[in-house]
Scaffold this active site. Structure first.
Site, PDB file in Angstrom:
ATOM      1  N   GLU A 175       0.853  -1.200   0.000  1.00  0.00           N
ATOM      2  CA  GLU A 175       0.000   0.000   0.000  1.00  0.00           C
ATOM      3  C   GLU A 175       0.877   1.234   0.000  1.00  0.00           C
ATOM      4  OE1 GLU A 175      -2.433  -0.104   3.538  1.00  0.00           O
ATOM      5  OE2 GLU A 175      -2.932  -2.195   3.138  1.00  0.00           O
TER       6      GLU A 175
ATOM      7  N   LYS B 121       2.252   4.558   1.470  1.00  0.00           N
ATOM      8  CA  LYS B 121       2.380   5.070   2.838  1.00  0.00           C
ATOM      9  C   LYS B 121       2.041   6.565   2.795  1.00  0.00           C
ATOM     10  CE  LYS B 121       5.352   4.929   6.876  1.00  0.00           C
ATOM     11  NZ  LYS B 121       5.270   6.321   7.299  1.00  0.00           N
TER      12      LYS B 121
ATOM     13  N   ASP C 288       1.473  10.283   3.798  1.00  0.00           N
ATOM     14  CA  ASP C 288       2.206  11.131   4.739  1.00  0.00           C
ATOM     15  C   ASP C 288       1.244  12.084   5.445  1.00  0.00           C
ATOM     16  OD1 ASP C 288       4.296  12.147   6.106  1.00  0.00           O
ATOM     17  OD2 ASP C 288       5.186  13.229   4.430  1.00  0.00           O
TER      18      ASP C 288
ATOM     19  N   TYR D  33      -6.931   2.259   6.200  1.00  0.00           N
ATOM     20  CA  TYR D  33      -6.076   1.150   5.765  1.00  0.00           C
ATOM     21  C   TYR D  33      -6.056  -0.054   6.695  1.00  0.00           C
ATOM     22  CZ  TYR D  33      -2.869   3.912   8.697  1.00  0.00           C
ATOM     23  OH  TYR D  33      -2.310   4.640   9.703  1.00  0.00           O
TER      24      TYR D  33
ATOM     25  N   LYS E 270      10.846   3.293   3.067  1.00  0.00           N
ATOM     26  CA  LYS E 270      10.865   4.760   3.001  1.00  0.00           C
ATOM     27  C   LYS E 270      11.551   5.225   1.728  1.00  0.00           C
ATOM     28  CE  LYS E 270       9.225   6.304   7.017  1.00  0.00           C
ATOM     29  NZ  LYS E 270      10.008   6.899   8.055  1.00  0.00           N
TER      30      LYS E 270
ATOM     31  N   CYS F 271      22.275  47.779   1.670  1.00  0.00           N
ATOM     32  CA  CYS F 271      20.978  47.352   1.145  1.00  0.00           C
ATOM     33  C   CYS F 271      21.022  47.381  -0.381  1.00  0.00           C
ATOM     34  CB  CYS F 271      19.889  48.284   1.657  1.00  0.00           C
ATOM     35  SG  CYS F 271      18.314  48.044   0.827  1.00  0.00           S
TER      36      CYS F 271
ATOM     37  N   CYS G 294      18.625  50.536  -1.368  1.00  0.00           N
ATOM     38  CA  CYS G 294      18.874  51.951  -1.042  1.00  0.00           C
ATOM     39  C   CYS G 294      20.311  52.211  -0.599  1.00  0.00           C
ATOM     40  CB  CYS G 294      17.912  52.420   0.042  1.00  0.00           C
ATOM     41  SG  CYS G 294      18.235  51.656   1.638  1.00  0.00           S
TER      42      CYS G 294
ATOM     43  N   CYS H 179      17.500  46.003   6.461  1.00  0.00           N
ATOM     44  CA  CYS H 179      17.696  47.395   6.092  1.00  0.00           C
ATOM     45  C   CYS H 179      16.760  48.188   7.002  1.00  0.00           C
ATOM     46  CB  CYS H 179      17.304  47.601   4.635  1.00  0.00           C
ATOM     47  SG  CYS H 179      17.127  49.336   4.219  1.00  0.00           S
TER      48      CYS H 179
ATOM     49  N   CYS I 197      13.522  53.215   2.484  1.00  0.00           N
ATOM     50  CA  CYS I 197      14.113  52.329   1.477  1.00  0.00           C
ATOM     51  C   CYS I 197      13.064  52.022   0.403  1.00  0.00           C
ATOM     52  CB  CYS I 197      14.572  51.055   2.159  1.00  0.00           C
ATOM     53  SG  CYS I 197      14.912  49.724   1.014  1.00  0.00           S
TER      54      CYS I 197
HETATM   55  S1  IVH Z   1      -0.367   0.247   8.652  1.00  0.00           S
HETATM   56  C1  IVH Z   1       0.616  -1.733  12.832  1.00  0.00           C
HETATM   57  N1  IVH Z   1      -0.719   1.381   6.317  1.00  0.00           N
HETATM   58  O1  IVH Z   1       2.681   4.952   8.856  1.00  0.00           O
HETATM   59  C2  IVH Z   1       0.913  -0.649  11.903  1.00  0.00           C
HETATM   60  N2  IVH Z   1       0.277   2.662   8.066  1.00  0.00           N
HETATM   61  O2  IVH Z   1       5.050   3.884  10.809  1.00  0.00           O
HETATM   62  C3  IVH Z   1      -0.274  -0.160  11.213  1.00  0.00           C
HETATM   63  N3  IVH Z   1       0.797   4.972   7.433  1.00  0.00           N
HETATM   64  O3  IVH Z   1       1.518   5.113  12.151  1.00  0.00           O
HETATM   65  C4  IVH Z   1       0.044   0.865  10.201  1.00  0.00           C
HETATM   66  N4  IVH Z   1       0.032   4.866   5.369  1.00  0.00           N
HETATM   67  O4  IVH Z   1       0.502   6.661  10.425  1.00  0.00           O
HETATM   68  C5  IVH Z   1      -0.269   1.528   7.587  1.00  0.00           C
HETATM   69  N5  IVH Z   1      -1.144   2.281   4.222  1.00  0.00           N
HETATM   70  C6  IVH Z   1      -0.688   2.431   5.474  1.00  0.00           C
HETATM   71  C7  IVH Z   1      -0.140   3.642   5.936  1.00  0.00           C
HETATM   72  C8  IVH Z   1       0.343   3.710   7.243  1.00  0.00           C
HETATM   73  C9  IVH Z   1       0.584   5.632   6.294  1.00  0.00           C
HETATM   74  C10 IVH Z   1       1.457   5.548   8.639  1.00  0.00           C
HETATM   75  C11 IVH Z   1       0.683   5.372   9.916  1.00  0.00           C
HETATM   76  C12 IVH Z   1       1.578   4.609  10.854  1.00  0.00           C
HETATM   77  C13 IVH Z   1       2.925   4.811  10.241  1.00  0.00           C
HETATM   78  C14 IVH Z   1       3.768   3.589  10.489  1.00  0.00           C
END
Ligand code: IVH
Length: 671
Positions: free
Chosen positions: A114, A116, A118, A223, A311, A405, A408, A423, A428
């Site tokens: 999936e 991740k 942010d 998720y 990551k 500056c 001026c 400045c 100015c």
């Molecule tokens: S599963 C038991 N799925 O990433 C862990 N986490 O470091 C359950 N996050 O705290 C997390 N997208 O805030 C999961 N598709 C995704 C995610 C996701 C973002 C974040 C979440 C979690 C952190 C894990």
């Protein structure tokens, strides 16, 4: 309409509106126009107003309108919300796969990959099909109850089709477009912009007043399932499908992968694709699909053994820094900007990057003509990461900021405890020009037709030097400017003339007094009512006002002490600018005002006004707003779900108004 009829009508309106909402915000596929939606919403609100006892928790009217809290309540996560271990490269991924296979004694494992997202992890609890609690992750064991903020997220269903208790988990986030427009508005308003969409989302959900979160266009992807006693599904992928069937917004990009090689392919593809989606992702989450296998693998102290987060490395690019441009802002701060050979990073072409201040340039030893590595902080704001020293021409001189500056030529100073060079010449030209751009901007005097380009021209031609000069511009002078025909000159002069009537707070904000944003300007205007009163205000007068801190008070006093400011203000007065506040007055309250001398209590959920607004307006009309009902209370304003205060007021025979009546009276007063 009888109560029975109202009940039936409300049921059908709720169902229709919730369905439209789902189609728009979850499926991204609206089937009705905004007009039709608004019409139905209006109908619903009107019926609910006449029959408040029929307002259901899943009514779309309940998304916004919760009252501000004093603090968030704590929530215990019965199933802990853990975080994930990290993988940074293929080797880490293969190690993870090996540990999983060994733990399961299997040759081959099916994973779900999936995106991740942010943002920030949140939990949503449903009982009898209704959303009953929304919470932050907190430290994983204890989070905070942010239900009223989460209800404002339209993609969160208020009702689902499963009556069994279920807790789901997901990531709340701010889409990039919402982030960019929020920051634009904040900057225009003199507020600090958010560093990235995640901070903006977190900041929005941490607001005690849900009306703020409601304006922030947050979204969510669900998720996972947390606590779910009645759950019978065998795999994570089936759960994702079920969550989607229940009406949750799940991320459509998930994929089942047979073995770690397929996982690596999925990741490779997203390293390229991540620039093409409208929200930030910082990696890929890999989960063992089979739930029994998950259970068998179990957890370490911090994270599950059945999942890992890959990551992404921040996307970087290499280019040449061709120049360092220095610009002077309206407060005199000199900001260096790197001018770069155009280069593509995370989906867009980058040509400039702020270098913030002299210290940063020294720390990174950035020199003109250096080869530099660029990245986008939070994938949005370009940043110079480092210089590629191996590629540096030996002849290059270290960069040093000028002593003068750039606009001026007066000597720059570095104020104590500040990293910025400034400045301090109040005349100015660069500062004056930036100050004028601010003065005419929307939240300040809002003068149409006076964009940056026109101001620059007026400056170049020597037609304006100060704010006052704007009000002395003449038709013939303007006609000589580029692209200024008879019609646009007429419109511009009309807009300038009209701006003279603006209420005091717009002028105050426009003057650009340090630390005074548009909100503080309004508070000052409402409090002092005229420019003259404010000019006379002492430090003590100023800090006595709730929202005005020491730093701002000091800056205001110093501003008005300045002789040039005094001169400018007297010129503006002569030119006919309005120096009074046109909003509700604080003291000028007629004796027969409905609130004059009355003690008023507000209770229940207000839907038309925020509490702050209702309080301010009642006080502006001479009322005193207190927190609890007693014999001294003259009037109780009862919003929805008013509880014990209403009972007490009835017992004490205190007058009770609903919010609509309050609105009618307030509107009558302001005519
Ligand atoms: S599963 C038991 N799925 O990433 C862990 N986490 O470091 C359950 N996050 O705290 C997390 N997208 O805030 C999961 N598709 C995704 C995610 C996701 C973002 C974040 C979440 C979690 C952190 C894990």
């Amino acid at each position: 309409m009888t109560e029975q009829e109202a009940k039936k009508e409300l049921e059908s309106l709720r169902e229709a509106l919730n369905q439209y909402n789902y189609e728009y915000h979850v499926l991204d596929n609206p089937t009705v126009s905004d007009f039709e939606y608004d019409k139905k919403m209006q109908e619903l609100k009107e019926i609910e107003e006449s029959f408040p006892s029929l307002i259901m928790p899943d009514s779309p009217s309940q998304r916004v309108g919760g009252e501000p809290l004093d603090a968030f309540k704590k929530v215990n996560h019965r199933v802990p919300m853990l975080s994930l271990g990290n993988a940074f490269n293929e080797e880490d991924l293969k190690d993870f796969d090996r540990r999983v296979r060994e733990g399961l004694d299997a040759d081959h494992v099916t994973y779900v990959c999936e995106l991740k997202i942010d943002g920030l992890a949140i939990s949503l609890r449903y009982q009898d099909g209704l959303l009953v609690q929304g919470a932050t992750r907190g430290d994983g064991t204890t989070g905070e109850d942010i239900t009223s903020n989460l209800k404002t997220i339209r993609s969160i269903p208020l009702r689902i089709k499963d009556e069994n208790p279920i807790e789901v988990r997901g990531e709340a986030f701010m889409p990039q477009s919402a982030f960019l427009s929020l920051n634009e508005a904040r900057e225009a308003n003199g507020e600090e912009p958010f560093a990235n969409p995640r901070n903006a989302a977190a900041g929005s959900l941490r607001q005690l007043d849900p009306k703020i979160a409601a304006k922030r266009q947050l979204d969510i992807f669900i998720y996972a399932v947390g606590e779910w006693e009645s759950g019978t599904l065998a795999t994570h992928s089936e759960r994702l499908q079920y969550l989607q069937e229940l009406g949750f917004k799940t991320n459509p990009e998930w994929q089942k992968c047979d073995g770690i090689e397929e996982v690596i392919d999925y990741i490779d593809n997203w390293v390229d694709q991540r620039a093409n989606i409208s929200y930030d992702i910082d990696g890929i989450v890999i989960k063992v699909d089979n739930l029994e296998a998950q259970e068998q693998l179990g957890f370490t102290a911090k994270s599950p053994r059945w999942a890992i987060a890959y990551k992404f490395p921040a996307e970087e690019a290499v280019t040449t820094l061709t120049d360092i441009e220095l610009s002077v802002g309206r407060t005199g701060v000199v900001t260096p900007t790197a001018i770069l050979d155009p280069v593509k990073v995370a989906g867009t072409t980058v040509q400039r990057a702020s270098l913030h201040n002299e210290d940063l340039i020294k720390e990174k030893d950035i020199r003109i003509s250096d080869t530099v590595v660029i990245k986008k902080a939070g994938d949005i704001i370009p940043e110079v990461v480092r210089v590629v020293e191996d590629m540096r021409d030996k002849e290059l001189e270290p960069f040093s900021m000028p002593n003068e500056c750039p606009s001026c030529q007066s000597e720059l100073v570095r104020l104590e405890e500040e990293v910025a060079l400034r400045c301090i010449n109040p005349n100015c030209p660069a500062q004056l020009k930036e100050g004028l751009i601010h003065f005419v901007s929307r939240l300040a005097m809002n003068i149409d037709g006076l964009g940056e380009k026109v101001i620059e021209q007026l400056f170049r031609e020597g037609l304006i030097h100060t704010i006052a000069d704007l009000y002395r511009l003449e038709r013939e002078e303007l006609l000589k400017l580029d692209r200024m025909g008879e019609k646009s000159v007429q419109n511009l002069l009309k807009a300038i003339e009209q701006s003279k009537q603006n209420s005091l707070e717009k002028l105050l904000f426009g003057l650009g007094i340090r630390y005074v944003g548009s909100k503080a300007a309004r508070t000052l205007a409402a409090h002092f009512e005229t420019m003259e009163n404010l000019q006379k205000a002492t430090l003590d007068d100023l800090v006595a006002i709730d929202e005005i801190g020491d730093k701002m008070a000091d800056s205001i006093v110093r501003y008005f002490e300045d002789e040039e400011v005094e001169h400018l203000i007297s010129e503006l007065k002569k030119l006919g600018l309005n120096f009074t506040y046109d909003g509700p007055r604080a003291a000028d309250v007629s004796e027969d005002s409905p609130f004059s001398g009355k003690t008023v209590v507000l209770t229940g959920k207000l839907a038309i006004f925020t509490r702050q607004e209702a309080k301010q307006r009642i006080e502006a009309l001479g009322g005193k707003v207190t927190g609890s009902v007693s014999k001294k209370t003259d009037l109780l304003i009862a919003g929805e779900d008013a509880g014990s205060k209403l009972d007490k007021a009835k017992k004490l025979d205190v007058d009770v108004w609903d919010e609509v009546h309050l609105q009618e009276v307030l509107e009558g007063e302001s005519e």
